[in-house]
Design a protein around this motif. Structure first.
Motif, PDB file in Angstrom:
ATOM      1  N   PRO A  91       0.681  -1.152   0.061  1.00  0.00           N
ATOM      2  CA  PRO A  91      -0.023  -0.020  -0.008  1.00  0.00           C
ATOM      3  C   PRO A  91       1.041   1.280   0.003  1.00  0.00           C
ATOM      4  CG  PRO A  91      -0.433  -1.478   1.891  1.00  0.00           C
ATOM      5  CD  PRO A  91       0.979  -1.952   1.448  1.00  0.00           C
TER       6      PRO A  91
ATOM      7  N   LEU B  41      -4.390 -10.563   4.385  1.00  0.00           N
ATOM      8  CA  LEU B  41      -5.438 -11.081   3.594  1.00  0.00           C
ATOM      9  C   LEU B  41      -6.178 -11.867   4.695  1.00  0.00           C
ATOM     10  CD1 LEU B  41      -3.644 -12.519   0.507  1.00  0.00           C
ATOM     11  CD2 LEU B  41      -5.144 -10.501   0.589  1.00  0.00           C
TER      12      LEU B  41
ATOM     13  N   TYR C 173      -5.674 -11.519  12.807  1.00  0.00           N
ATOM     14  CA  TYR C 173      -7.016 -11.029  13.053  1.00  0.00           C
ATOM     15  C   TYR C 173      -7.762 -12.315  13.837  1.00  0.00           C
ATOM     16  CZ  TYR C 173      -8.616 -13.688   8.882  1.00  0.00           C
ATOM     17  OH  TYR C 173      -8.766 -14.617   8.034  1.00  0.00           O
TER      18      TYR C 173
ATOM     19  N   SER D  91      -2.679 -13.222   8.925  1.00  0.00           N
ATOM     20  CA  SER D  91      -3.432 -12.583   7.895  1.00  0.00           C
ATOM     21  C   SER D  91      -2.308 -12.312   6.736  1.00  0.00           C
ATOM     22  CB  SER D  91      -3.956 -11.105   8.102  1.00  0.00           C
ATOM     23  OG  SER D  91      -2.951 -10.304   8.607  1.00  0.00           O
TER      24      SER D  91
ATOM     25  N   ARG E 290       5.312 -11.852  11.178  1.00  0.00           N
ATOM     26  CA  ARG E 290       6.138 -10.840  10.405  1.00  0.00           C
ATOM     27  C   ARG E 290       6.417 -11.372   9.079  1.00  0.00           C
ATOM     28  NH1 ARG E 290      11.169 -10.362  10.361  1.00  0.00           N
ATOM     29  NH2 ARG E 290      11.812 -11.821  11.699  1.00  0.00           N
TER      30      ARG E 290
ATOM     31  N   SER F  14       7.442  -6.431   3.638  1.00  0.00           N
ATOM     32  CA  SER F  14       6.165  -5.376   3.513  1.00  0.00           C
ATOM     33  C   SER F  14       6.832  -4.079   3.587  1.00  0.00           C
ATOM     34  CB  SER F  14       5.724  -5.580   4.998  1.00  0.00           C
ATOM     35  OG  SER F  14       6.578  -4.917   5.967  1.00  0.00           O
ATOM     36  N   ARG F  15       5.968  -3.004   3.593  1.00  0.00           N
ATOM     37  CA  ARG F  15       6.326  -1.685   3.347  1.00  0.00           C
ATOM     38  C   ARG F  15       6.966  -1.303   4.863  1.00  0.00           C
ATOM     39  NH1 ARG F  15       5.453   2.239  -0.977  1.00  0.00           N
ATOM     40  NH2 ARG F  15       4.789   0.606  -2.637  1.00  0.00           N
TER      41      ARG F  15
ATOM     42  N   GLU G 114       6.320  16.799  -2.497  1.00  0.00           N
ATOM     43  CA  GLU G 114       5.312  18.124  -2.860  1.00  0.00           C
ATOM     44  C   GLU G 114       5.749  19.234  -1.677  1.00  0.00           C
ATOM     45  OE1 GLU G 114       1.266  15.736  -2.671  1.00  0.00           O
ATOM     46  OE2 GLU G 114       0.866  17.871  -2.510  1.00  0.00           O
TER      47      GLU G 114
ATOM     48  N   GLN H 131       4.266  21.798   0.307  1.00  0.00           N
ATOM     49  CA  GLN H 131       3.091  22.445   0.817  1.00  0.00           C
ATOM     50  C   GLN H 131       2.996  23.632   1.741  1.00  0.00           C
ATOM     51  OE1 GLN H 131       0.832  18.999   2.415  1.00  0.00           O
ATOM     52  NE2 GLN H 131       0.308  18.241   0.390  1.00  0.00           N
TER      53      GLN H 131
ATOM     54  N   ASN I 202       8.944   5.030   0.905  1.00  0.00           N
ATOM     55  CA  ASN I 202       8.510   3.599   0.915  1.00  0.00           C
ATOM     56  C   ASN I 202       7.582   3.008   2.134  1.00  0.00           C
ATOM     57  OD1 ASN I 202       8.783   1.133  -0.372  1.00  0.00           O
ATOM     58  ND2 ASN I 202      10.784   0.476   0.765  1.00  0.00           N
ATOM     59  N   SER I 203       6.878   3.933   2.708  1.00  0.00           N
ATOM     60  CA  SER I 203       5.899   3.562   3.533  1.00  0.00           C
ATOM     61  C   SER I 203       4.546   3.550   3.155  1.00  0.00           C
ATOM     62  CB  SER I 203       6.134   4.124   4.726  1.00  0.00           C
ATOM     63  OG  SER I 203       5.958   5.409   4.521  1.00  0.00           O
ATOM     64  N   ARG I 204       3.476   3.149   3.809  1.00  0.00           N
ATOM     65  CA  ARG I 204       2.301   3.182   3.176  1.00  0.00           C
ATOM     66  C   ARG I 204       1.637   4.421   3.079  1.00  0.00           C
ATOM     67  NH1 ARG I 204      -1.943   2.983   6.060  1.00  0.00           N
ATOM     68  NH2 ARG I 204      -1.766   3.128   8.263  1.00  0.00           N
ATOM     69  N   LEU I 205       1.943   5.599   3.747  1.00  0.00           N
ATOM     70  CA  LEU I 205       1.556   6.770   3.721  1.00  0.00           C
ATOM     71  C   LEU I 205       2.692   7.625   3.487  1.00  0.00           C
ATOM     72  CD1 LEU I 205      -1.351   6.731   6.265  1.00  0.00           C
ATOM     73  CD2 LEU I 205      -1.694   6.793   3.934  1.00  0.00           C
ATOM     74  N   ASP I 206       2.708   8.819   2.837  1.00  0.00           N
ATOM     75  CA  ASP I 206       4.049   9.778   2.906  1.00  0.00           C
ATOM     76  C   ASP I 206       4.053  10.352   4.136  1.00  0.00           C
ATOM     77  OD1 ASP I 206       2.581  10.767  -0.419  1.00  0.00           O
ATOM     78  OD2 ASP I 206       3.974   9.037   0.191  1.00  0.00           O
TER      79      ASP I 206
ATOM     80  N   ASP J 153      -2.432   7.644  12.308  1.00  0.00           N
ATOM     81  CA  ASP J 153      -2.945   6.853  11.191  1.00  0.00           C
ATOM     82  C   ASP J 153      -1.507   6.163  10.644  1.00  0.00           C
ATOM     83  OD1 ASP J 153      -3.215   9.646   8.676  1.00  0.00           O
ATOM     84  OD2 ASP J 153      -1.498   8.793   9.978  1.00  0.00           O
TER      85      ASP J 153
ATOM     86  N   SER K  94       1.148   7.601   9.505  1.00  0.00           N
ATOM     87  CA  SER K  94       2.290   8.330   8.889  1.00  0.00           C
ATOM     88  C   SER K  94       3.521   9.055   9.749  1.00  0.00           C
ATOM     89  CB  SER K  94       1.626   9.566   8.116  1.00  0.00           C
ATOM     90  OG  SER K  94       0.856  10.390   8.910  1.00  0.00           O
TER      91      SER K  94
END
Lengths: 253, 298, 971
Positions: free
Chosen positions: A55, A151, B47, B56, B71, B75-76, B91, B93, B102-106, B152, B154
């Motif tokens: 993601p 998943l 989970y 998962s 683990r 993964s990111r 960006e 801003q 390289n993570s899931r949110l900037d 979240d 980030s």
């Protein structure tokens, strides 16, 4: 409507399989280095490549605060079918397949863990010999597993069709994993994408109408196919893990 | 001019596995039940469903007292406070920069978290905002440290130290984060004359060693460090990059020791581009692994 | 194990496609032999004996046979005989047979399925040890031969594993291909040709006769009589570039040297004349035709020509007979495109009934066979049993037609019975018309309820109970399969009646996908011969449990209307019911009940209401444009002991016939409307296309000659002008006109609603926008399907998959239409047969009417008997006026609709084709008309006339009479 001539008098299909046998499946994870996850899967003569990015941060327009946004792109190489396919992606069939892929995979990905993120899944069909969608779903599952995306369970897809009573057999027999020749012979093709461990169905699609009498047996055969495929995928994942595992606590200098 | 192209059949692929360890650990795959008991706490990669704890992701179980995590292999990057990261500015801003790590949110680099040119400590004024672009533009590479993690997930970065800042004159290598272990020091000067920054997020920065600190703040933008890098330095950097690639292919952990060992092993190959051959890569990793094992046993 | 098969094909557009197919090789396929020690057979999977007894003198040890494809294709008759057992049929062979000839494929499958024959089907294509890949450059046929040889040698080694040497069966490969045999011998496989093997079989007489002559037709070029056929490749390219055309060859019934073929692109059929023009095509074959340029086009000959030569050997006779008879065309309309056959695309040969023409030479084995069907040429067969067979009706199959043989070659299959024997003749009729008439199999009978079945109470609860209503049925005398019953009674509202039609509920007993259902679907209809009835469903159902017998409780499917005084329908409802028929009457009895004013019981009142309403319904239909056509219906009175026909008379039509008919029509229409609503895609309906104007040409001309203009633009105008075309004093004229009109009509056909547009649903003859068959499920399968659909529509039953499938329905309709036609033809043939028997020793003088005028004959009809036939006129006495269709001799003119007196007798010289002979008595033509004996004495000055015409060519009688038990509903 059951198609004729698909089952010989010996109970074998046109390519020599029995009605409940899958085609030969070979797969490999980690074929590309750049995407987060990638996989290559062959189901008989149908060969697909899947790549997963993410993601990662979702673009502003697609952002969703509830969960991760899953984007799929289904593309068929121009050389994948018998006659050259001029438009690899963007035509209606590809868009519909992309939507179906999305539906199937979203059912398995734990989307609530990653709000405001986006996962991109690209699937390319290199050779299409029937059951391309199923192979794509299976390949995408492998790619997602390799990328470390959480998943709920594996998503496996399988197709099944109905053959009219062959000479000497008891009655109409459902066929598992139809290839291109059997698809083209007429007859309904039922495609199921399911999470076999729990038995939940993510996507169900049928090419023509099927009478209620036959529906249950065809569906149960397709579900059996999904379970068989899950075993194969699981083994592939475990082999990949065993190959690539590192000991994290090696260096204690 | 003729070039040399090497095309190999997939069936002749080289197996890069150098794991000399004993049997692999117990793996869990998505949807597999870990345990049915309710006593355990869920960690990452798990989970609950139907009173069972299920995995998962595909990976190895890590159990710390009552906490169970799985683990995954890849993964990111998941940031933690104090990590050193190398990132690229996406960006500019209002009052902050968005950095891709390289993570899931900037990640976010606040204006208040950077060292202003001139080195003063003062409140950021409106003028500073206009001048943000002069400091860091889109596409610039920076090294930074994780200051805090938002709810979240980030990251908020800061470059409030002289060793952090914009990176120039070097090469970036992207590997995946699980190969990089958290260490005390991520800035290394290798004996071969190359300085590397191993970012926790999997980005590794290789630059020629500069005896004066290369990351010094510059007074004005005209005198950006434009010293040309000598050929031998470039060769060394390329060699280091290829060694890192070899180690990555064999899924070995990366830190300065292993990179250094790999570099030393690679010296027997004169031409740097020979290091890209799969057999060569396997050879280097194998020897490196061997040396590491020897050290372990001591 | 996984391999691929790759090959290149060409698409229609000419693109080259590479096709890659998967091919899985298995290791779990069994060899089927009880002598095998390796394969894990289960008990019932042993098919081949461990030590088969050898029946062939050439191979005295236990052995299994492996057959080549051509052996199966050509020698299927030999294989069906019980002689050969323990045979291995390879999958390669089976696939090729399926590809080339489906009928033979079905037959070999039946043989394999019969456990007693010990034929084993071995899957050699998917067995990992016997799979053979095609070598580059190798032709498919050679590869198949190699696969067969490999399988044979594999069996040899496989059976010897763990077996004492000499204790296991060996393998013998049977093939007629010399090259194959040679290569097999090199590989160490014992092999043999079919002829050698069969000729050395002891103990089975007649087996050798069944061997087919497998001469390759095109290879004998010496003594060739016919031009060679083109190869399939040449035919394909010729068709593709338009030089050749494809069509089905139809031989002419009258002229054995002439035939036609319908071809795309030409409105009229192409004419094919002469031995060379026809070039060995047989009626029904799919042929490739080359059309001559326009200057060479001719017109069809209108003479009758027959192959009468006894056995001229392999020579073709002079064709001048034919060519001279056709004058150069003076009328452009009569010229049709002409061409010649240059190749055969597909043969459509079946087995043919007929008699043997023994050879003149004693002790000869080659004889000529004359088929009963006039359109098939004579066949040369070889048999040693000619003495026994000379007096029998026999069945013969065609093998091939080489260039150097005047006649096609065939072989004897079986004997049917003595010529002239009732059963044998009936058998011939049934075989020739492809009517399935075997006894119902065990599987079918197992689907029937027990003999003492009564209606279970749960069933009554599910239905509407109508046992208290006075329902009665009206049928021809002697009818045992009563399909329908009616009732009518007033309702509470004045002037409104409740009318019900109750049809036997056959679908309660005939459930879908059972053996009974499949058999009924295959038969599609009950076939009525004069003295025999071939039932569609077994007797227990047709005459007992389904039949609405008087006084018995029965299950029914009811259609109930509320109708007002003027026969307007106010409401319709359908339901399943239980009824108890008060009486099963004949038409006469019902008519008497209506007319007898002293009777006032419920039945009589009910009948009178029905009658009244029926008349109103009929008037409505006629106003709408329904056509009232006539056909000469006759009935045979049959001697109860000898079953010989005693007398023949035309049927009498009464009010009650019409009454029943009207309500049946109404029911059919109501059901059709309901089905079309609920099942727009797959409702089974019946349509009658409007006839094209061309069909009416002769009819209009004939009517014009009598001074009447018939308006055929719509069925309404047609009906009106027919009504007006009456000649006072000649009451039969109008009836005759209607009979002729019937012949211009098209056939009504069944169809599935998904395959046609709404306009095409129209039924021309009944002037209904939509129609179906609902009222006779006991004798028509179409009605069974309609019942099932209607039951699903009202919720009384569930549908099943095949009912709703459009493709399946279309195939089923084709079968229904085909069987229906064949049944009609069989019925007519039976009537003709019985007419001949009746007139064997009788001679009658009757009044007759001229139906049509031909070049050398008049087509006359005898109304009393409904018999039709040609009355030949010698061309030296009569002049044929083509334009006006008249024959003139002196001051005697004969044209259509003229009334004559003729003498009727039977000519039995040709055993198979007995003919009715008509001779003119009045109007008197000196030198030609027949003078009865009495007249000769009275008027001696009249010339003696006793001319038996020697050169009368015989034509088969085509009487259009119907058998006794069928109702007059041809719609």
């Amino acid at each position: 409507m059951p198609a004729t001539d698909l089952l010989s008098s010996q109970g074998l299909r046109l390519d020599g399989r029995r009605p409940n046998e899958l085609r030969r499946i070979r797969c490999r994870l980690g074929v590309f280095t750049q995407p987060d996850g990638s996989a290559y899967l062959e189901q008989g003569n149908t060969k697909v490549l899947a790549a997963v990015y993410g993601p990662h941060q979702a673009s502003k327009s697609k952002l969703s605060t509830e969960g991760v946004v899953v984007n799929c792109q289904y593309s068929m190489a121009t050389f994948s079918t018998g006659e050259r396919k001029n438009r690899p992606r963007g035509d209606r069939k590809s868009q519909e397949m992309s939507m179906h892929l999305r539906q199937a995979l979203t059912a398995a990905i734990k989307t609530e863990l990653y709000p405001r993120s986006q996962i991109d899944i690209y699937v390319e069909v290199l050779q299409a010999d029937g059951g391309a969608y199923c192979a794509c779903v299976n390949a995408a599952t492998l790619a997602l597993t390799e990328a470390g995306v959480p998943l709920r369970a594996y998503v496996c897809a399988s197709s099944a069709s109905m053959a009219a009573a062959g000479a000497g057999s008891a009655g109409p027999e459902p066929l598992l994993d139809v290839g291109h020749v059997e698809e083209a012979a007429g007859g309904v093709v039922l495609t199921v994408a399911a999470l076999p461990t729990t038995g939940h169905i993510a996507l169900l699609e049928m090419s023509h109408r099927l009478h209620m009498d036959y529906f249950d047996i065809v569906l149960s055969r397709a579900m059996q196919g999904c379970r068989d495929i899950e075993v194969i995928l699981d083994r592939a994942v475990r082999d990949h893990l065993a190959e690539g595992w590192t000991k994290q606590d090696v260096m204690t200098i | 001019m003729t070039g040399h192209v090497s095309i190999r059949l997939a069936s002749e692929r080289v197996n890069h596995c150098v794991a000399t360890m004993n049997e692999p650990p117990r793996f869990y795959t998505p949807g597999e039940v870990i345990t049915g008991m309710q006593d355990f706490m869920r960690g990452h990669g798990t989970y609950t469903e139907d009173d069972c704890l299920k995995a998962s992701v595909a990976g190895v179980m890590e159990k710390v007292n009552k906490l169970i995590c799985i683990r995954p292999l890849k993964s990111r990057y998941v940031g933690e406070i104090g990590d050193v990261v190398v990132g690229r500015v996406l960006e500019v801003q209002q009052r902050r920069w968005k950095v891709e790590t390289n993570s899931r949110l900037d990640s976010v680099l606040q204006l208040s978290s950077v060292n202003l040119p001139g080195g003063e400590l003062r409140r950021r004024s409106a003028e500073d905002e206009q001048m943000m672009r002069k400091h860091l533009q889109e596409g610039d590479l920076i090294s930074a440290e994780v200051q805090s993690v938002f709810s979240d997930g980030s990251l908020s970065l800061h470059t409030r130290s002289l060793k952090y800042g914009k990176l120039t004159q070097g090469t970036l290598v992207k590997v995946y984060p699980s190969l990089i272990k958290r260490r005390k020091n991520h800035f290394h000067n290798l004996p071969c004359g190359v300085a590397i920054i191993i970012g926790n997020n999997g980005y590794i920065w290789i630059s020629p060693q500069n005896h004066e600190g290369v990351m010094e703040e510059q007074k004005d933008d005209d005198t950006v460090d434009q010293q040309s890098v000598s050929r031998s330095d470039r060769e060394t950097m390329a060699r280091v990059k290829n060694c890192i690639a070899a180690l990555v292919a064999s899924k070995m952990m990366l830190d300065d020791t292993s990179i250094m060992f790999a570099y030393e092993e690679s010296l027997k190959y004169d031409s740097v581009k020979d290091l890209l051959d799969p057999e060569t890569m396997l050879d280097i990793s194998f020897l490196t692994q061997h040396r590491i094992n020897n050290i372990m046993e001591e | 194990m996984w391999t691929t098969k790759t090959f290149l094909t060409k698409t229609k557009r000419g693109n080259i496609l590479k096709i890659v197919r998967e091919h899985y090789l298995r290791d779990d396929l069994l060899c089927g032999s009880a002598a095998c020690n390796v394969c894990p057979h289960k008990d019932d999977e042993y098919v081949l004996d461990p030590k088969p007894e050898s029946i062939c003198a050439l191979f005295d040890y236990p052995h299994y046979l492996v057959l080549d494809t051509n052996v199966v294709l050509h020698q299927i008759d030999v294989l069906e005989e019980d002689a050969l057992t323990n045979v291995i049929i390879l999958q390669t062979v089976l696939e090729e047979v399926k590809h080339q000839n489906t009928a033979i494929f079905q037959r070999i499958l039946d043989v394999i399925g019969n456990k007693k024959r010990k034929f084993y089907s071995f899957v050699n294509e998917h067995h990992k040890d016997t799979y053979v890949e095609r070598n580059p450059g190798e032709k498919q046929n050679d590869r198949n031969d190699r696969a067969i040889r490999k399988a044979a040698s594999w069996y040899e080694t496989h059976l010897s594993i763990n077996n004492v040497k000499g204790q296991h069966p060996k393998i013998v490969l049977i093939t007629d291909d010399e090259k194959n045999r040679k290569m097999a011998q090199e590989e160490g496989i014992t092999c043999c040709s079919v002829k050698d093997y069969v000729e050395n079989v002891n103990g089975f007489v007649g087996l050798v006769d069944k061997l087919s002559k497998n001469v390759i037709p095109e290879s004998c070029s010496k003594d060739a009589l016919y031009p060679a056929h083109l190869t399939p490749a040449e035919i394909h390219s010729g068709i593709r570039n338009g030089k050749l055309h494809q069509g089905t060859f139809h031989a002419s019934r009258d002229n054995f040297l002439e035939g036609t073929a319908t071809v795309n692109g030409y409105e009229k059929s192409i004419l094919l004349q002469g031995h060379i023009g026809i070039n060995r095509a047989v009626d029904g074959d799919l042929v490739a035709i080359e059309v001559f340029p326009e200057e060479e086009w001719r017109k069809p000959s209108d003479i009758v020509l027959e192959d009468k030569a006894d056995d001229p050997g392999d020579l073709l006779e002079e064709e001048s007979v034919l060519l001279n008879a056709v004058k150069p065309a003076d009328n452009k309309n009569e010229i049709t495109p002409t061409g010649k056959v240059v190749g055969i695309i597909r043969r459509k040969w079946r087995q043919y009934c007929g008699i043997l023409l023994p050879s003149k030479f004693p002790g000869a084995t080659r004889h000529l066979f004359t088929p009963a069907e006039k359109r098939i040429p004579r066949v040369r067969i070889e048999t040693r049993q000619s003495d026994m067979l000379a007096s029998q009706r026999i069945l013969v199959a065609l093998d091939s037609w080489p260039r150097n043989s005047r006649y096609p070659l065939g072989h004897f299959v079986r004997a049917l019975g003595p010529i002239g024997d009732k059963d044998a003749e009936n058998e011939v009729i049934l075989l020739e018309h492809d009517v399935p008439h075997a006894r119902f199999s065990e599987a079918v009978l197992a689907c029937l309820p027990p003999n003492d079945w009564t209606i279970p109470p749960e069933e009554i609860k599910k239905r509407v109970d109508l046992r208290s209503i006075c329902i009665c049925s009206v049928d021809p005398p002697g009818c045992t399969d009563i399909d329908d019953a009616l009732h009518a009674r007033p309702t509470a509202t004045a002037g409104v009646y409740e009318v019900g039609v109750h049809i036997a509920d056959v679908t309660h007993f005939v459930r879908p996908a059972t053996a009974l259902d499949k058999e009924a679907a295959s038969r599609s209809t009950t076939v009525y011969l004069v003295d025999k009835r071939i039932d569609m469903v077994p007797d227990l159902l047709s005459s007992n449990l389904c039949s609405l017998r008087g006084g018995e409780e029965r299950l029914a499917f009811s259609c109930v209307w509320e109708i007002d005084e003027n026969a307007n329908i106010l409401s319709t409802k359908f339901h399943k019911s239980v009824i108890k028929s008060a009486a099963a009457m004949t038409y006469e009895e019902a008519q008497i009940a209506i007319d007898d004013s002293s009777r006032n019981d419920e039945i009589a009142r009910s009948l009178r209401t029905l009658n009244k309403l029926a008349k109103k319904l009929k008037k409505k239909r006629l106003d709408n444009g329904a056509l009232l056509l006539a056909s000469p219906e006759i009935r045979f009175q049959v001697d109860s002991e000898t079953h010989e026909p005693l007398e023949v008379q035309a049927k009498k039509i009464m009010d009650t016939n019409s009454m029943v008919e009207e309500f049946m029509l109404l029911a059919n229409v109501s059901v059709a409307q309901r089905l079309a609503e609920d099942f727009p895609q797959c409702a089974l309906l019946r349509r009658h296309p409007s006839p094209p104007p061309a069909n009416f040409e002769h009819f209009l001309l004939a009517a014009r000659q009598q001074g009447f203009e018939i308006d055929v633009s719509t069925n309404k105008s047609f009906s009106k002008s027919l009504d007006e075309a009456v000649i006072p004093g000649r009451p039969y004229f109008n009836i005759l006109l209607r009979i002729m009109a019937t012949r211009c009509m098209m056939q009504a056909v069944y169809f599935s609603s998904g395959n046609h547009t709404q306009e095409e649903y129209y039924h021309y003859g009944l002037a209904c926008p939509i129609y179906t068959h609902f009222t006779s499920p006991i004798r028509r399968y179409a009605d069974v399907l309609v019942h099932r659909l209607l039951a699903a529509s009202i919720g009384a039953d569930v549908t099943h998959a095949e009912l709703l499938d459009v493709r399946y329905a279309a195939a089923l309709c084709d079968n229904l239409n085909y069987r229906h036609r064949q049944a009609q033809y069989a019925g007519r043939a039976s009537v003709a047969l019985n007419t001949h028997i009746l007139f064997k020793y009788r001679v009658e003088i009757e009044s007759a009417v001229v139906l049509a005028v031909k070049r050398n004959a008049l087509q006359v009809l005898i109304p009393k008997y409904g018999l039709e036939g040609p009355l030949y006129l010698p061309s030296d006495m009569f002049t044929y006026n083509e334009e006006n269709h008249m024959q003139i001799c002196g001051d005697v003119t004969l044209k259509t609709f003229d009334e004559l007196t003729v003498r009727l007798s039977l000519d039995s010289t040709n055993l198979q084709h007995r003919k009715l002979v008509f001779q003119l008595v009045k109007p008197f033509v000196p030198g030609f008309s027949y003078v009865p004996e009495e007249q000769k004495e009275k008027k001696p000055e009249q010339m003696e006339v006793d001319k038996e015409q020697e050169n009368l060519k015989k034509r088969k009688d085509t009487a259009q009479s119907k058998g006794s038990k069928k109702k007059s509903k041809k719609k």
